[in-house]
Design an enzyme around this catalytic site. Structure first.
Site, PDB file in Angstrom:
ATOM      1  N   GLY A  75      -4.073   5.126  10.568  1.00 39.88           N
ATOM      2  CA  GLY A  75      -3.326   5.541   9.374  1.00 39.88           C
ATOM      3  C   GLY A  75      -4.224   6.128   8.299  1.00 39.88           C
ATOM      4  N   GLU A  76      -3.637   6.964   7.462  1.00 37.24           N
ATOM      5  CA  GLU A  76      -4.334   7.598   6.337  1.00 37.24           C
ATOM      6  C   GLU A  76      -5.607   8.314   6.772  1.00 37.24           C
ATOM      7  OE1 GLU A  76      -4.401   5.413   2.715  1.00 37.24           O
ATOM      8  OE2 GLU A  76      -2.400   4.624   3.028  1.00 37.24           O
ATOM      9  N   GLY A  77      -5.519   8.972   7.913  1.00 39.94           N
ATOM     10  CA  GLY A  77      -6.661   9.716   8.442  1.00 39.94           C
ATOM     11  C   GLY A  77      -7.306   8.961   9.582  1.00 39.94           C
ATOM     12  N   ASN A  86       0.837  -1.210   0.000  1.00 40.98           N
ATOM     13  CA  ASN A  86       0.000   0.000   0.000  1.00 40.98           C
ATOM     14  C   ASN A  86       0.873   1.263   0.000  1.00 40.98           C
ATOM     15  OD1 ASN A  86      -2.693   1.136   0.202  1.00 40.98           O
ATOM     16  ND2 ASN A  86      -2.110   1.803   2.250  1.00 40.98           N
ATOM     17  N   ARG A 128      -6.954   4.649   0.736  1.00 38.92           N
ATOM     18  CA  ARG A 128      -8.108   4.256   1.557  1.00 38.92           C
ATOM     19  C   ARG A 128      -8.924   3.162   0.879  1.00 38.92           C
ATOM     20  NH1 ARG A 128      -9.072  10.553   2.895  1.00 38.92           N
ATOM     21  NH2 ARG A 128      -7.451  10.699   4.472  1.00 38.92           N
TER      22      ARG A 128
END
Ligand SMILES: Cc1cc2nc3c(=O)[nH]c(=O)nc-3n(C[C@H](O)[C@H](O)[C@H](O)COP(=O)(O)OP(=O)(O)OC[C@H]3O[C@@H](n4cnc5c(N)ncnc54)[C@H](O)[C@@H]3O)c2cc1C
Length: 591
Positions: free
Chosen positions: A413-415, A134, A293
């Protein structure tokens, strides 16, 4: 709308508006839900890959399954906190590390949907490997793919897409976590105008200390903005001034990934390395994260399916009180809920991926919803799985404690999920807020909104009940959005209790719409043989009914709740400073 906002709040709104909503306002399925509309052509029929495309993807899925089984040992990766080079090379040789990149740049040219199918397999086998892929592909080289010039792609992409070189995406810093716009790393133009000197720090960057190419966000001067604006750069670790402080930070889960801290001191970066427009680095970052996401959704689905199979196995084999565990209703409940939620995760993953593949302009809310929903459900499912395995699940010779540790990262992660919840609501509410004046000026419009509910196409008699439920709930939801706006106006941005509920209702309406569409396809032209077809139908329908009940409760709680009491109690506790010494182990420079 009238304004009771402070200057700071106005400034915050202005920044968010500029960041998220510059350019023409784009509509979309989810944004329309906030208006009480069901844009059926965006969701029905459920997307299916063309046959040749699907078969090519299936080949890749099969090869990835074999590779995972034969070459990736998740226990070894967790224990030794390292993904072996042979795994990285193997994934590169398979084509996974450049799956969606066009062949002329060294990639495989697969769709996002096929990439998600492969990521579901990797996510179900080894979370560390999934997060590594990712970081490299979903976000690391994505900025180059989406925003790179032809020249940049020709120069940088081939070795990355082939897996000979690794990529990373570096946004987070000590003072810029959830508040990503607060990046402090600075890029000052050199006097000759040919480049920039970058100074600052990045932390918690997956692959950061081992990558060959990093998409890095730094603040550049801007005439209109005293603090400058964020710009994306392509940087390499051989640039003088680039220093890896720590390449592999010890951590709770996904231990095989190399999470790094880096510093930059007057690091020279040529102007040609700017990625995308100057001052639009946050837009680059947010667009890239849409892709990350979506793969989070696929990986969580894979991991959750693994857990479901193991829950079933244990429930069928372990006996207590002269019965198998599966004969107890509370065990059955965990299995049924896991299956229902996985059906929704899977449906939304493939709908969202197809949305990206369709060339749609805007999917940021859908990808945020998918990430929040899938990561929250996976966390609960790993917990329930461990519970069914009881004491045995707690020991490290079973995979479940590792899977729980691994799953936790997905909610951060990622927000962080709470931040995304509010973001989902804020985007939708803003969409409605623009039309607010017109709506409230005309009482007839309000009356009409109260009376109308969207038409959900019914293609099969079995779906009539669910269509009615979904339609009624969308209407109720959009009314709740109106009420929140009428009551709080712009200050609704500070009402997180309300935002979280509205965000969650909207999320489950999107999940339900994806499930509704998939079940319709299954009933109308499904090729799955019995009894699997019947099991899929009842599983999907359980999701629809339970999501409906959860949403009823959330809508009810918008009216009757303990929010004020909760605020009061939190304030009382926050007023206490306790003993601060216990927490100050390690770095405290980020507060
Ligand atoms: C293993 C790992 C790998 C990572 N990989 C990368 C990477 O490759 N690249 C990269 O750039 N970053 C990476 N990150 C950073 C990650 O994206 C951030 O951790 C994440 O964005 C959250 O920021 P934070 O941890 O600073 O949390 P903070 O901003 O300190 O927030 C902490 C918590 O406070 C709450 N909170 C914060 N703001 C709000 C709000 N407005 N409303 C309500 N609640 C709020 C949330 O519950 C949140 O979880 C990684 C992190 C980890 C742990």
């Amino acid at each position: 709308m009238s304004s009771a906002l402070t200057d700071v709040q106005k400034k915050q709104i202005q920044q968010v508006e500029e960041l998220l909503f510059s350019g023409p306002e784009k509509e979309g399925f989810v944004k329309d839900l906030f208006f009480g509309k069901f844009r059926s052509e965006s969701i029905i029929p459920f997307p299916e890959l063309p046959e040749a495309n699907r078969l090519r993807g299936q080949q890749m899925v099969d090869q990835t399954k074999t590779f995972c089984r034969e070459q990736i040992d998740p226990v070894d990766i967790d224990v030794n906190a390292r993904i072996p080079d042979s795994v990285v090379k193997g994934l590169g040789d398979l084509g996974v590390l450049g799956m969606t990149i066009q062949p002329q740049y060294g990639g495989q040219g697969f769709s996002q949907t096929n990439y998600c199918r492969v990521m579901e397999i990797i996510g179900g086998h080894c979370a560390s490997t999934a997060v590594f892929v990712n970081a490299h592909h979903s976000i690391g080289l994505r900025g180059l793919e989406l925003f790179g010039t032809e020249e940049q792609k020709r120069e940088w992409m081939k070795p990355l897409a082939g897996g000979d070189k690794l990529a990373a995406f570096a946004l987070t810093e000590p003072l810029a976590g959830s508040d990503a716009a607060n990046v402090r790393t600075r890029a000052e133009p050199t006097e000759d105008g040919k480049g920039f000197r970058i100074t600052g720090e990045k932390r918690w960057i997956t692959n950061g200390g081992i990558a060959d190419v990093i998409t890095l966000m730094a603040r550049t001067p801007d005439e209109a903005e005293p603090d400058g604006k964020i710009t994306a750069f392509l940087v390499t670790p051989d640039m003088p001034g680039f220093k890896v402080i720590e390449a592999r930070m010890e951590k709770c889960g996904i231990r095989g990934t190399a999470t790094g801290r880096m510093e930059f001191h007057d690091m020279y970066v040529p102007r040609e390395n700017i990625l995308g427009p100057m001052g639009k680095g946050l837009r680059v970052a947010l667009t890239v994260l849409d892709y990350g996401r979506t793969t989070f959704g696929a990986c969580c689905t894979g991991a959750a399916k693994f857990c479901l199979e193991r829950m079933v196995y244990r429930a069928n084999h372990r006996r207590q009180f002269t019965k198998t565990l599966g004969e107890f209703q509370l065990v059955q409940d965990k299995i049924a809920q896991a299956a229902a939620d996985i059906y929704a995760m899977e449906s939304a993953t493939y709908h969202t991926a197809a949305l990206i593949d369709s060339g749609a302009d805007d999917y940021m809310v859908e990808t945020a919803m998918l990430k929040v929903f899938a990561s929250d459900q996976l966390w609960r499912i790993t917990n329930d799985c461990l519970q069914i395995w009881g004491g045995k699940g707690f020991f490290t010779d079973q995979p479940f404690e590792r899977m729980m540790r691994d799953a936790r990262l997905n909610q951060i992660g990622e927000g962080a999920n709470d931040v995304l919840r509010c973001f989902i609501a804020a985007v939708g509410i803003r969409h409605v807020g623009r039309d607010m004046e017109a709506i409230t000026r005309n009482p007839l419009t309000v009356y009409k909104m109260l009376r109308t509910r969207p038409k959900i196409p019914i293609k099969h008699e079995h779906m009539r009940f669910h269509a009615r439920n979904l339609g009624k709930q969308i209407a109720k939801f959009s009314w709740a959005v109106e009420v929140a706006l009428i009551k709080h106006r712009e200050a609704v941005i500070d009402q997180q209790y309300i935002q979280a509920r509205l965000g969650d209702v909207a999320t489950e309406l999107y999940m339900s719409s994806c499930v509704y569409s998939r079940l319709t396809a299954l009933l109308v032209n499904g090729t799955i043989p019995e009894p699997d077809k019947q099991r899929d139908l009842t599983t999907g329908m359980l999701y629809l009914r339970s999501a409906h009940m959860r949403n009823q409760r959330r809508l009810e709680e918008l009216k009757t709740n303990l929010d004020d009491e909760s605020v009061e109690v939190a304030a009382a506790w926050l007023a206490d400073s306790f003993d601060e010494n216990w927490v100050l182990k390690g770095d405290d420079s980020d507060v």
